[in-house]
Design a protein around this motif. Structure first.
Motif, PDB file in Angstrom:
ATOM      1  N   ASP A 190      -5.809  -1.900  -5.364  1.00  0.00           N
ATOM      2  CA  ASP A 190      -5.363  -2.577  -4.136  1.00  0.00           C
ATOM      3  C   ASP A 190      -6.487  -3.507  -3.672  1.00  0.00           C
ATOM      4  N   GLU A 191      -6.319  -4.786  -3.900  1.00  0.00           N
ATOM      5  CA  GLU A 191      -7.304  -5.823  -3.548  1.00  0.00           C
ATOM      6  C   GLU A 191      -8.687  -5.610  -4.197  1.00  0.00           C
ATOM      7  N   PRO A 192      -8.764  -5.487  -5.520  1.00  0.00           N
ATOM      8  CA  PRO A 192     -10.078  -5.297  -6.146  1.00  0.00           C
ATOM      9  C   PRO A 192     -10.962  -6.535  -6.051  1.00  0.00           C
ATOM     10  N   SER A 193     -10.360  -7.710  -5.806  1.00  0.00           N
ATOM     11  CA  SER A 193     -11.155  -8.949  -5.800  1.00  0.00           C
ATOM     12  C   SER A 193     -11.841  -9.207  -4.457  1.00  0.00           C
ATOM     13  N   ASN A 194     -11.495  -8.412  -3.419  1.00  0.00           N
ATOM     14  CA  ASN A 194     -12.219  -8.542  -2.139  1.00  0.00           C
ATOM     15  C   ASN A 194     -13.676  -8.150  -2.341  1.00  0.00           C
ATOM     16  N   HIS A 195     -14.574  -8.790  -1.647  1.00  0.00           N
ATOM     17  CA  HIS A 195     -16.009  -8.440  -1.648  1.00  0.00           C
ATOM     18  C   HIS A 195     -16.727  -8.743  -2.959  1.00  0.00           C
ATOM     19  N   ILE A 238      -3.996   8.851 -13.436  1.00  0.00           N
ATOM     20  CA  ILE A 238      -3.899   7.678 -12.548  1.00  0.00           C
ATOM     21  C   ILE A 238      -5.213   7.506 -11.798  1.00  0.00           C
ATOM     22  N   GLY A 239      -5.716   6.286 -11.777  1.00  0.00           N
ATOM     23  CA  GLY A 239      -6.890   5.940 -10.967  1.00  0.00           C
ATOM     24  C   GLY A 239      -6.468   4.980  -9.884  1.00  0.00           C
ATOM     25  N   TYR A 240      -6.792   5.301  -8.624  1.00  0.00           N
ATOM     26  CA  TYR A 240      -6.336   4.488  -7.493  1.00  0.00           C
ATOM     27  C   TYR A 240      -7.537   3.981  -6.702  1.00  0.00           C
ATOM     28  N   PHE A 241      -7.686   2.661  -6.646  1.00  0.00           N
ATOM     29  CA  PHE A 241      -8.743   2.056  -5.823  1.00  0.00           C
ATOM     30  C   PHE A 241      -8.090   1.396  -4.618  1.00  0.00           C
ATOM     31  N   ASN A 242      -8.591   1.741  -3.410  1.00  0.00           N
ATOM     32  CA  ASN A 242      -8.132   1.030  -2.218  1.00  0.00           C
ATOM     33  C   ASN A 242      -9.336   0.688  -1.347  1.00  0.00           C
ATOM     34  N   GLN A 243      -9.062   0.040  -0.211  1.00  0.00           N
ATOM     35  CA  GLN A 243     -10.154  -0.474   0.626  1.00  0.00           C
ATOM     36  C   GLN A 243     -10.824   0.622   1.459  1.00  0.00           C
ATOM     37  N   ASP A 244     -10.214   1.800   1.523  1.00  0.00           N
ATOM     38  CA  ASP A 244     -10.781   2.896   2.313  1.00  0.00           C
ATOM     39  C   ASP A 244     -11.628   3.776   1.395  1.00  0.00           C
ATOM     40  N   VAL A 245     -12.933   3.458   1.293  1.00  0.00           N
ATOM     41  CA  VAL A 245     -13.760   4.137   0.283  1.00  0.00           C
ATOM     42  C   VAL A 245     -14.352   5.455   0.779  1.00  0.00           C
ATOM     43  N   THR A 255       0.835  -1.207   0.000  1.00  0.00           N
ATOM     44  CA  THR A 255       0.000   0.000   0.000  1.00  0.00           C
ATOM     45  C   THR A 255       0.868   1.255   0.000  1.00  0.00           C
ATOM     46  N   THR A 256       2.009   1.214   0.708  1.00  0.00           N
ATOM     47  CA  THR A 256       2.934   2.362   0.728  1.00  0.00           C
ATOM     48  C   THR A 256       3.421   2.666  -0.690  1.00  0.00           C
ATOM     49  N   LEU A 257       3.686   1.616  -1.474  1.00  0.00           N
ATOM     50  CA  LEU A 257       4.148   1.799  -2.856  1.00  0.00           C
ATOM     51  C   LEU A 257       3.080   2.523  -3.677  1.00  0.00           C
TER      52      LEU A 257
END
Length: 540
Positions: free
Chosen positions: A186-191, A66-73, A41-43
């Motif tokens: 970052d973890e798009p396959s969760n949920h 750049i498009g950035y998806f992470n778990q903190d929505v 995630t730091t990267l």
């Protein structure tokens, strides 16, 4: 396109990166791998500029979006899912906002003096909106949401009413609709359920930008990436190929490095033995001296870094009767929705049933009925003689006492067990050292899942009922669980969207569809071969 040049980064006392270099080039689809806490995630955050390296440089080419998806929505409310997704579509969403405000201005009698200028500007903005495909934007947004398993009704209702998992899908939809030059996922396959996963696979394969992603789903990663960047002890190592190739190559590299290390150690031992033997003899002084100099100049080969992998072995479970669970003429509904009508189903000893079906088909309901967490409206559910059941559900994670530490939770579950065996159990499930002193309320979803699993498997049941057991688990823990379950002697009934888990562990498939319930002998791999589909929701 994006380059990491000799970056170093500390997090407190921990070194995440040490003079590491790597690159994400145009059109590359890269899987980012490494143990939990390695710095993945730091990267991502260094690419977006949210964090900076301590030394070295992260450079992004000019004009690259750049498009950035992470778990903190974050917070989402007050708009429909479609509007929320469209709002993330880059420049076109800004133009849509201006278009909407100009339409309001044209209908405002107080602005009649500026009407010519407003109409002229409206024409310019409308042309630009059309040029950017704005009029197809809503259609594309609905297509993306449908791919992520949203119904039309869910697309149009307030996003604030959705659960956390569905909000994640909305956040992912925003990035997919945006189609930036570089996508960081970052973890798009969760949920995601299996149908959404397979749709996303297709979308990302067709996407022509650069992709950098993490995922705990090896099958998903295998089908998309053509390069792996591994974070390993502060280094960034690049491998050309998919995840399976990376695993094989890494194992081969380790084997070669170990052999090289052993050869050098043998040579060093021989030289040292010669020096020790002859150092006191004047006749051998020059030879001894030259060998000492030679040893000083040799570049030492390091042994390969050992990743800590702990394996869990099931203690043997007591044998159950042959009929493990029997459902007879079961009817079950919720309100006006009927889930099961006159359903008959028998699970026999050593069978491993995976349950397939779209959202709402009744997968979790079936597991709850068998586990006794729910009752049929009519009909009977009978658990057989000598059956000792272990039931894992997402709900079980909410029942942990938040004030207890990990170790206290294990102690209260197994008061007769010794401290040593409980610490060994905790270590198998990724709680080593001070991790056992963490309070349950601060644990991540993955840590809670591992703790519940440890508590369930320590005193092993002979019938495991598992509802999405691999959600939140990282690749190493998931592989440990799969290996352990493959050697498990009991009976299993489970729901999972992880195809590696399904293929490795099932020997029967129960398929729930609107056309009826189908049973297949043979596991998930045979089911795919027979039906031509990886999930029932993809048929037709």
């Amino acid at each position: 396109m994006i380059r990491f040049e000799n970056i170093s980064k500390h997090n407190g006392h921990r070194i995440l990166f040490l003079e590491s270099s790597a690159a994400l080039n145009r059109g590359e689809k890269v899987g980012l791998v490494g143990p939990n806490g390695a710095g993945k995630t730091t990267l991502f955050r260094m690419i977006t500029g949210e964090e900076q390296p301590d030394t070295g440089q992260v450079s992004v080419e000019k004009q690259v979006s750049i498009g950035y998806f992470n778990q903190d929505v974050g917070e989402m409310a007050g708009r429909s899912a479609v509007q929320e997704v469209m709002d993330g579509a880059g420049p076109v969403s800004e133009i849509a906002k201006e278009l909407a405000s100009l339409e309001v201005a044209m209908a405002d009698p107080d602005q009649v003096d500026q009407m010519d200028a407003i109409i002229e500007r409206y024409g310019e903005v409308q042309a630009r909106f059309d040029e950017l495909g704005g009029y197809e934007l809503e259609g594309r947004a609905r297509e993306v949401l449908a791919g992520l398993s949203f119904s039309q009704e869910m697309m149009d209702k307030d996003v604030g009413a959705l659960s956390g998992g569905w909000k994640m899908r909305v956040a992912l939809g925003r990035i997919l609709l945006m189609k930036p030059d570089a996508m960081l996922l970052d973890e798009p396959s969760n949920h995601l359920d299996i149908e959404s996963l397979i749709w996303l696979e297709g979308f990302l394969k067709d996407y022509d930008g650069a992709l950098l992603m993490t995922s705990h789903d090896r099958e998903f990663m295998n089908r998309i990436v053509n390069k792996i960047i591994e974070i390993d002890g502060g280094s960034l190592n690049s491998y050309s190929g998919d995840y399976t190739f990376y695993e094989q190559q890494r194992a081969l590299n380790e084997k070669q490095q170990q052999a090289q290390f052993e050869r050098q150690q043998a040579m060093l031992a021989k030289e040292i033995k010669f020096i020790e033997r002859f150092k006191a003899r004047a006749s051998h002084a020059s030879q001894v001296q030259s060998r000492v100099k030679k040893l000083d100049k040799i570049e030492r080969v390091e042994p390969p870094k050992r990743r800590q992998t702990v394996m869990f072995d099931f203690p043997p479970a007591p044998r159950s009767g042959d009929d493990v669970a029997v459902l007879r003429n079961v009817h079950k509904g919720y309100g006006s929705r009927s889930i099961y009508q006159g359903f008959d189903f028998t699970i026999r000893r050593k069978e491993r049933w995976c349950v397939m079906g779209v959202n709402g088909a009744g997968k979790s309901t079936l597991l709850k009925l068998i586990a006794g967490a729910d009752k049929p409206d009519t009909g009977t559910v009978t658990v057989g003689a000598s059956v000792k059941m272990g039931y894992f559900s997402q709900h079980a994670m909410e029942l942990l006492d938040g004030e207890q530490t990990v170790f206290e939770a294990l102690e209260s579950a197994f008061p007769q067990a010794g401290q040593g065996s409980l610490r060994a159990l905790a270590g198998c499930f990724g709680f080593s050292g001070d991790d056992v002193e963490k309070r349950c309320r601060v644990l991540s979803g993955g840590e809670k899942a591992r703790l519940v699993m440890a508590m369930m498997l320590y005193n092993p049941p002979n019938f495991l009922v598992l509802d999405e057991p691999t959600n939140h688990l990282d690749l190493d823990t998931k592989q440990m669980l799969i290996t352990a379950l493959a050697n498990y002697e009991g009976t299993m009934l489970f729901v999972s969207h992880d195809r590696h888990f399904l293929a490795t562990l099932s020997n029967r498939v129960l398929e729930l569809t609107p056309d009826g319930i189908h049973q297949y002998g043979g596991g998930y791999t045979e089911y795919v071969a027979r039906t031509g589909q990886e999930a029932p929701g993809l048929r037709g």
